[in-house]
Design a protein around this motif. Sequence first.
Motif, PDB file in Angstrom:
ATOM      1  N   VAL A 123    -124.801 -16.556 -91.102  1.00 15.53           N
ATOM      2  CA  VAL A 123    -124.798 -17.726 -91.897  1.00 15.53           C
ATOM      3  C   VAL A 123    -124.021 -17.839 -93.445  1.00 15.53           C
ATOM      4  CG1 VAL A 123    -126.519 -19.416 -92.657  1.00 15.53           C
ATOM      5  CG2 VAL A 123    -126.899 -18.220 -90.510  1.00 15.53           C
ATOM      6  N   VAL A 124    -123.282 -18.735 -93.394  1.00 22.51           N
ATOM      7  CA  VAL A 124    -122.477 -18.867 -94.634  1.00 22.51           C
ATOM      8  C   VAL A 124    -122.361 -20.456 -94.906  1.00 22.51           C
ATOM      9  CG1 VAL A 124    -120.234 -18.452 -95.435  1.00 22.51           C
ATOM     10  CG2 VAL A 124    -120.917 -16.872 -93.695  1.00 22.51           C
ATOM     11  N   ILE A 125    -122.791 -20.638 -96.264  1.00 26.50           N
ATOM     12  CA  ILE A 125    -122.644 -21.710 -96.868  1.00 26.50           C
ATOM     13  C   ILE A 125    -121.696 -21.823 -98.094  1.00 26.50           C
ATOM     14  CG2 ILE A 125    -124.209 -23.368 -98.159  1.00 26.50           C
ATOM     15  CD1 ILE A 125    -126.681 -22.585 -96.607  1.00 26.50           C
ATOM     16  N   SER A 126    -121.024 -23.033 -98.046  1.00 27.25           N
ATOM     17  CA  SER A 126    -120.026 -22.946 -99.310  1.00 27.25           C
ATOM     18  C   SER A 126    -120.361 -24.361 -99.822  1.00 27.25           C
ATOM     19  CB  SER A 126    -118.749 -22.672 -98.756  1.00 27.25           C
ATOM     20  OG  SER A 126    -118.554 -23.743 -97.700  1.00 27.25           O
ATOM     21  N   GLY A 127    -119.998 -24.449-101.060  1.00 30.48           N
ATOM     22  CA  GLY A 127    -120.088 -25.611-101.990  1.00 30.48           C
ATOM     23  C   GLY A 127    -118.830 -26.734-101.610  1.00 30.48           C
ATOM     24  N   THR A 128    -118.810 -27.756-102.195  1.00 30.77           N
ATOM     25  CA  THR A 128    -117.902 -28.688-102.289  1.00 30.77           C
ATOM     26  C   THR A 128    -116.643 -28.027-102.404  1.00 30.77           C
ATOM     27  OG1 THR A 128    -118.503 -29.635-104.416  1.00 30.77           O
ATOM     28  CG2 THR A 128    -119.334 -30.883-102.391  1.00 30.77           C
ATOM     29  N   ASP A 129    -116.619 -27.118-103.609  1.00 26.19           N
ATOM     30  CA  ASP A 129    -115.379 -26.546-103.914  1.00 26.19           C
ATOM     31  C   ASP A 129    -114.846 -25.295-102.922  1.00 26.19           C
ATOM     32  OD1 ASP A 129    -117.370 -24.340-104.350  1.00 26.19           O
ATOM     33  OD2 ASP A 129    -116.960 -24.271-106.407  1.00 26.19           O
ATOM     34  N   GLY A 130    -115.623 -24.964-101.921  1.00 26.48           N
ATOM     35  CA  GLY A 130    -115.069 -24.125-100.988  1.00 26.48           C
ATOM     36  C   GLY A 130    -115.575 -22.739-101.434  1.00 26.48           C
ATOM     37  N   ASN A 131    -116.482 -22.375-102.495  1.00 25.37           N
ATOM     38  CA  ASN A 131    -116.843 -21.237-102.908  1.00 25.37           C
ATOM     39  C   ASN A 131    -118.331 -20.892-102.225  1.00 25.37           C
ATOM     40  OD1 ASN A 131    -114.741 -20.892-104.519  1.00 25.37           O
ATOM     41  ND2 ASN A 131    -115.806 -21.385-106.331  1.00 25.37           N
ATOM     42  N   ILE A 132    -118.242 -19.533-101.637  1.00 27.50           N
ATOM     43  CA  ILE A 132    -119.773 -19.085-100.845  1.00 27.50           C
ATOM     44  C   ILE A 132    -120.883 -18.978-101.842  1.00 27.50           C
ATOM     45  CG2 ILE A 132    -120.538 -17.241 -99.690  1.00 27.50           C
ATOM     46  CD1 ILE A 132    -117.582 -16.451 -99.091  1.00 27.50           C
ATOM     47  N   TRP A 146    -107.924 -25.888 -95.809  1.00 25.07           N
ATOM     48  CA  TRP A 146    -108.218 -26.300 -96.976  1.00 25.07           C
ATOM     49  C   TRP A 146    -107.917 -27.893 -96.903  1.00 25.07           C
ATOM     50  CZ3 TRP A 146    -112.004 -24.307 -99.294  1.00 25.07           C
ATOM     51  CH2 TRP A 146    -112.125 -22.799 -99.383  1.00 25.07           C
ATOM     52  N   GLU A 147    -107.025 -28.226 -96.177  1.00 25.76           N
ATOM     53  CA  GLU A 147    -106.606 -29.655 -96.132  1.00 25.76           C
ATOM     54  C   GLU A 147    -107.762 -30.264 -95.095  1.00 25.76           C
ATOM     55  OE1 GLU A 147    -103.655 -31.931 -93.086  1.00 25.76           O
ATOM     56  OE2 GLU A 147    -102.563 -30.566 -94.439  1.00 25.76           O
ATOM     57  N   GLY A 148    -108.289 -29.560 -94.396  1.00 21.92           N
ATOM     58  CA  GLY A 148    -109.300 -30.209 -93.242  1.00 21.92           C
ATOM     59  C   GLY A 148    -110.765 -30.291 -94.072  1.00 21.92           C
ATOM     60  N   TYR A 149    -110.964 -29.136 -95.100  1.00 28.47           N
ATOM     61  CA  TYR A 149    -111.978 -28.943 -95.865  1.00 28.47           C
ATOM     62  C   TYR A 149    -112.237 -29.993 -96.858  1.00 28.47           C
ATOM     63  CZ  TYR A 149    -115.910 -26.205 -98.275  1.00 28.47           C
ATOM     64  OH  TYR A 149    -116.963 -25.687 -98.453  1.00 28.47           O
ATOM     65  N   GLN A 150    -111.014 -30.389 -97.525  1.00 24.75           N
ATOM     66  CA  GLN A 150    -111.047 -31.366 -98.601  1.00 24.75           C
ATOM     67  C   GLN A 150    -111.244 -32.792 -98.178  1.00 24.75           C
ATOM     68  OE1 GLN A 150    -111.770 -29.751-101.159  1.00 24.75           O
ATOM     69  NE2 GLN A 150    -110.158 -29.540-102.470  1.00 24.75           N
ATOM     70  N   LYS A 151    -110.632 -32.988 -97.119  1.00 22.67           N
ATOM     71  CA  LYS A 151    -111.213 -34.202 -96.194  1.00 22.67           C
ATOM     72  C   LYS A 151    -112.484 -34.395 -96.036  1.00 22.67           C
ATOM     73  CE  LYS A 151    -109.213 -37.224 -92.575  1.00 22.67           C
ATOM     74  NZ  LYS A 151    -108.545 -37.201 -91.386  1.00 22.67           N
ATOM     75  N   THR A 152    -112.865 -33.327 -95.628  1.00 21.66           N
ATOM     76  CA  THR A 152    -114.556 -33.508 -95.059  1.00 21.66           C
ATOM     77  C   THR A 152    -115.241 -33.662 -96.433  1.00 21.66           C
ATOM     78  OG1 THR A 152    -114.115 -32.062 -93.194  1.00 21.66           O
ATOM     79  CG2 THR A 152    -116.460 -32.011 -93.999  1.00 21.66           C
ATOM     80  N   MET A 153    -115.092 -32.852 -97.385  1.00 23.09           N
ATOM     81  CA  MET A 153    -115.724 -32.979 -98.766  1.00 23.09           C
ATOM     82  C   MET A 153    -115.438 -34.531 -99.371  1.00 23.09           C
ATOM     83  SD  MET A 153    -117.485 -30.424 -99.045  1.00 23.09           S
ATOM     84  CE  MET A 153    -117.444 -29.974 -97.405  1.00 23.09           C
ATOM     85  N   GLU A 154    -114.326 -35.225 -99.146  1.00 21.37           N
ATOM     86  CA  GLU A 154    -114.151 -36.568 -99.870  1.00 21.37           C
ATOM     87  C   GLU A 154    -114.683 -37.580 -98.891  1.00 21.37           C
ATOM     88  OE1 GLU A 154    -109.956 -36.746 -99.740  1.00 21.37           O
ATOM     89  OE2 GLU A 154    -109.753 -35.243-101.266  1.00 21.37           O
ATOM     90  N   THR A 155    -114.547 -37.235 -97.445  1.00 19.11           N
ATOM     91  CA  THR A 155    -115.221 -38.314 -96.646  1.00 19.11           C
ATOM     92  C   THR A 155    -116.390 -38.175 -96.031  1.00 19.11           C
ATOM     93  OG1 THR A 155    -114.718 -37.269 -94.619  1.00 19.11           O
ATOM     94  CG2 THR A 155    -113.120 -38.865 -95.640  1.00 19.11           C
TER      95      THR A 155
END
Length: 147
Positions: A18-27, A63-72
């Motif tokens: 189980v890994v949780i990361s913040g909106t910045d992608g840090n664990i 990171w392209e997908g991660y940022q899009k997810t965080m934005e939307t």
Amino acid sequence: MQAAIDYQQLVTAIGDAVVISGTDGNITLWNPAAERMFGFTEAEALGKSLDVIIPERLRGRHWEGYQKTMETGETRYGNDVLRVPAVHKDGRSLSIAFTVALLYGPEKTLTGIVAVIRDETSRFQEERGLRKRIAELEAKAQAQAGA
């Protein structure tokens, strides 16, 4: 009657990473199964970028997908199992399967993402070996039929 659930105990005891990361992608959370799977201790992983487990060649796409997810605040992968390569601390390649869920704070603001991850490296290698063997047998059968 619903018993109170100790979520910390659940996350610690569960066999999947189980890994949780913040909106910045840090664990921000790294359970014992993640330690076993990826080789990084909790102390080594917390606060680090997810890049520690993402193969370098896949980071741009991730990171392209991660940022899009965080934005939307939307992900296509909420109910789908993702199967992707990952990397162990010692550099060896892993094949992982995981699901993700978005996490929200009390104000309904997106705070991060949780991934529940399973190591499927052995299964992936077995399937690859079986596919190779099937191709060899088909080629042999075609050669015999043509002779």
